[in-house]
Write an enzyme that holds these catalytic residues in place. Structure first.
Site, PDB file in Angstrom:
ATOM      1  N   SER A   1      -3.420  30.357   4.044  1.00 15.34           N
ATOM      2  CA  SER A   1      -3.994  31.580   4.829  1.00 15.34           C
ATOM      3  C   SER A   1      -5.668  31.593   3.956  1.00 15.34           C
ATOM      4  O   SER A   1      -6.323  30.624   3.792  1.00 15.34           O
ATOM      5  CB  SER A   1      -3.264  32.776   4.885  1.00 15.34           C
ATOM      6  OG  SER A   1      -3.933  33.571   5.816  1.00 15.34           O
TER       7      SER A   1
ATOM      8  N   ARG B   1      -2.251  47.557   8.949  1.00 17.96           N
ATOM      9  CA  ARG B   1      -1.352  46.746   8.782  1.00 17.96           C
ATOM     10  C   ARG B   1      -0.426  46.375  10.004  1.00 17.96           C
ATOM     11  O   ARG B   1      -0.071  45.237   9.933  1.00 17.96           O
ATOM     12  CB  ARG B   1      -0.271  47.274   7.550  1.00 17.96           C
ATOM     13  CG  ARG B   1       0.726  46.450   7.290  1.00 17.96           C
ATOM     14  CD  ARG B   1       0.455  45.291   6.611  1.00 17.96           C
ATOM     15  NE  ARG B   1       1.349  44.763   5.832  1.00 17.96           N
ATOM     16  CZ  ARG B   1       1.221  43.507   5.019  1.00 17.96           C
ATOM     17  NH1 ARG B   1       0.236  42.944   5.174  1.00 17.96           N
ATOM     18  NH2 ARG B   1       2.333  43.072   4.363  1.00 17.96           N
TER      19      ARG B   1
ATOM     20  N   ASP C   1       2.261  29.325  14.488  1.00 22.28           N
ATOM     21  CA  ASP C   1       1.332  29.966  13.690  1.00 22.28           C
ATOM     22  C   ASP C   1       0.172  30.263  14.832  1.00 22.28           C
ATOM     23  O   ASP C   1      -0.578  29.240  15.089  1.00 22.28           O
ATOM     24  CB  ASP C   1       1.045  29.408  12.443  1.00 22.28           C
ATOM     25  CG  ASP C   1      -0.274  30.066  11.890  1.00 22.28           C
ATOM     26  OD1 ASP C   1      -0.567  30.980  12.350  1.00 22.28           O
ATOM     27  OD2 ASP C   1      -0.475  29.707  10.711  1.00 22.28           O
TER      28      ASP C   1
ATOM     29  N   HIS D   1       2.639  32.615  11.510  1.00 20.35           N
ATOM     30  CA  HIS D   1       1.773  32.520  10.025  1.00 20.35           C
ATOM     31  C   HIS D   1       2.824  32.744   8.936  1.00 20.35           C
ATOM     32  O   HIS D   1       2.277  32.143   7.759  1.00 20.35           O
ATOM     33  CB  HIS D   1       0.600  33.668  10.286  1.00 20.35           C
ATOM     34  CG  HIS D   1      -0.453  33.205   9.504  1.00 20.35           C
ATOM     35  ND1 HIS D   1      -1.182  32.110   8.978  1.00 20.35           N
ATOM     36  CD2 HIS D   1      -0.725  33.974   8.107  1.00 20.35           C
ATOM     37  CE1 HIS D   1      -1.859  32.041   7.975  1.00 20.35           C
ATOM     38  NE2 HIS D   1      -1.823  33.615   7.654  1.00 20.35           N
ATOM     39  N   ASP D   2       3.595  33.632   8.910  1.00 26.43           N
ATOM     40  CA  ASP D   2       4.310  34.066   7.768  1.00 26.43           C
ATOM     41  C   ASP D   2       5.086  32.888   7.228  1.00 26.43           C
ATOM     42  O   ASP D   2       5.662  32.949   6.157  1.00 26.43           O
ATOM     43  CB  ASP D   2       5.349  35.236   8.124  1.00 26.43           C
ATOM     44  CG  ASP D   2       4.846  36.576   7.779  1.00 26.43           C
ATOM     45  OD1 ASP D   2       3.837  36.577   7.206  1.00 26.43           O
ATOM     46  OD2 ASP D   2       5.601  37.386   7.952  1.00 26.43           O
TER      47      ASP D   2
END
Lengths: 379, 379
Positions: free
Chosen positions: B156, B226, B322, B355-356
């Site tokens: 990232s 968040r 992602d 993405h995680d």
């Protein structure tokens, strides 16, 4: 001499209908009395067989086509699809477009007075569902002398209402046109709604929904909610094509608060403009109506079973870059209708504009929409 | 006797390095003095040829592997990839992991004291860019006696730093491992960052970044930021698989404030937990560093030209679901490297986690990562 375009429905005047029979709601409460604001375009024919109901989406309202005055800068929100010679041709059809219950454009909602308390409902306005809306719309149809709609039409949350009409009142709808919609929200859809709601609920000016009594509005929360929503209405591609990484000024400011990129400026403008014209309690209600919509829940999640008794013919349309309600979501509906042996047409339209595409005059879309509507028979 | 898993680096103690030579920043200002907090795992070999730099992402820090104490519940954030027998094998490599400038985990940042005023920097901490970070990391390398990294590795925003290393210091990096990253943000990426920033900036407790002086923190803003971020880290599919439309309790509450679905509960928890442990000014700085990253801008947007002088070999990895930094973004980098005739390996990994995924122990990912790292030669 009129100054309106020849394919416009021209000057329209909103109307108002009051209902005094209590409306039972999914939440268990009921509305003792309520009013609906609506507009009509075109003429109802003698057999009342040419009536079309337009259902609006999250931030929509009754003003779908034409102009409220010669000074009005922009026509109704779906003017590209409603009017003489347009997909919903007002030379053939009688079109009814209303503001839903809980709305903030004139129908009974959070800013209306609760007859039991004599004060505005505010945050205590009951949660309304898509099904509740459809029942309220059925009463409006009764009042207007419309036993059966030639079609119920809507995009997004409006498409959900069109689907619910086919399910709740199979005999009262001949065609269901559901555009850029879904049979229920995904976890991601709900998550975006929840962030928008939290933005409003945690705004210190929200005051548990009673902000009007405090003479304020939760402007920050509404602004954020709209910014989030707006990102999900556009495609990554269309944002890229529209803004790319274009800078607002020639040089970067390198600070935390300046707007550096055009896309930031655009989003802030959209958010601020919206926060000045839309009601926060209504925004919450509309996102909840989206979250709760899940007609198959009553049939163990079996959508085909849910459609077992529908009689309408269906037209589904989706847009390739719509990631809020992607083509896959429309195909779920189409597959369930096919499994239930119902008549269904489906078109996936190549369009760069994301979810917003359903509001835009995309030639292939208008053409398919027109083709389907023209084949609807009226006496 | 150690209670740590055998493939863990075990107990680690953060270290601190002070720098007194002013660091010029992209914004035009400079930091007269600053400190970096870092951890190391493994042993630097005699020729200092086995050093790996780990660069962290938006909310990351120096604690990438192992445990700070036997009581620590969870190991460092990239423990799945760093340790004996893991992709970054600490039996072979000497690993350096730091907290970036502007961070909130010990390196000089908004909560540090500005020597010119004697007060915490707060919102006046200068904006730092990926390039600034790389320069500060080069000084850390100097101080540690590392002339050249065997590899600079990150996912990232961390991947952007790895790329920038190859560009800024071609002779000081032999391998660049950039995972789930992009050559620059898209308009949609910037838009999400901007909403997160607006959530913080408009929180009445933000006080122009000087919230600490007021004894408060902009908790609501950080929570919303968040929550938004979290949605973009997960895929629609993985949220669906994890939560679906599962209800929190057996019955729907039908009100505006209750949590109805598990996904809402999860997001609120994530947001609240984060708002208690992360600094708002740092969050703003990190999102700005993301927005500003665009190494090709100096070469008229030509990424191949940007890579013309790089000497490192590259390993790029991306994950199918992602959508924050999609495989297409990695392919832009790969194609530019190929056009510039550089050595590049690329793997698109089938993974449902969005993405995680780059943080998770996905077998195919760990295997490919291990394979590449094992082929890196050290004296």
């Amino acid at each position: 001499m009129s100054s309106y375009p020849i394919d416009s429905v021209g000057l329209v005047t909103p109307q108002r209908m009051a209902f005094n029979t209590p409306l039972p709601l999914a939440c268990g409460k009921s509305l003792a009395e309520y009013e609906l604001v609506y507009e009509t375009y075109g003429e109802l024919n003698a057999s009342a067989s040419n009536a079309i109901l337009i259902c609006h989406a999250l931030s929509g309202h009754h003003h779908a086509a034409g102009y409220h005055s010669e000074d009005e800068r922009k026509p109704g929100w779906w003017d590209s699809c409603i009017g003489p010679g347009k997909p919903i041709d007002t030379r053939r059809f009688f079109v009814v477009s209303l503001n839903n219950l809980g709305g903030c454009h004139g129908s009974t909602g959070p800013s209306s007075v609760n007859p039991q308390t004599g004060k505005p409902w505010g945050g205590s306005f009951p949660v309304v569902t898509v099904e509740d809306w459809v029942h309220s719309q059925a009463r409006l149809a009764d009042a207007l002398g419309i036993r059966q709609w030639a079609a119920v039409v809507g995009g997004s949350l409006g498409g959900m209402q069109a689907l619910q009409w086919a399910i709740s009142y199979p005999e009262r709808i001949r065609h269901c046109v559901a555009i850029a919609t879904a049979p229920k929200l995904s976890a991601q859809n709900i998550a975006f709604n929840e962030v928008a709601r939290q933005a409003i609920l945690t705004d210190p000016d929200f005051h548990h929904g009673e902000y009007n009594a405090f003479g304020v509005i939760p402007k920050r929360g509404l602004m954020l909610a709209r910014m989030i929503g707006h990102i999900t209405y556009l495609s990554d591609d269309s944002m890229g094509a529209k803004f790319g990484r274009e800078l607002r000024s020639e040089r970067l400011n390198y600070d935390l608060t300046s707007v550096e990129f055009q896309v930031e400026s655009y989003l802030r403008y959209q958010g601020e403009e919206f926060s000045g014209r839309f009601d926060a309690d209504t925004y919450l209600l509309m996102t909840k109506a989206l979250d709760y919509f899940d007609p198959a829940a009553r049939h163990d999640g079996d959508l085909a079973k849910t459609f077992a008794a529908v009689q309408a013919d269906f037209m589904l349309m989706s847009f390739t870059t719509d990631w809020r309600f992607s083509p896959a979501r429309s195909r779920e509906i189409v597959n369930a209708l096919l499994a239930a042996r119902k008549g269904v047409s489906y078109l996936e339209i190549e369009a760069a504009q994301g979810h917003d595409a359903f509001l835009l005059p995309i030639p292939r879309y208008l053409q398919a929409f027109t083709g389907y509507m023209n084949r609807i028979e009226v006496d």
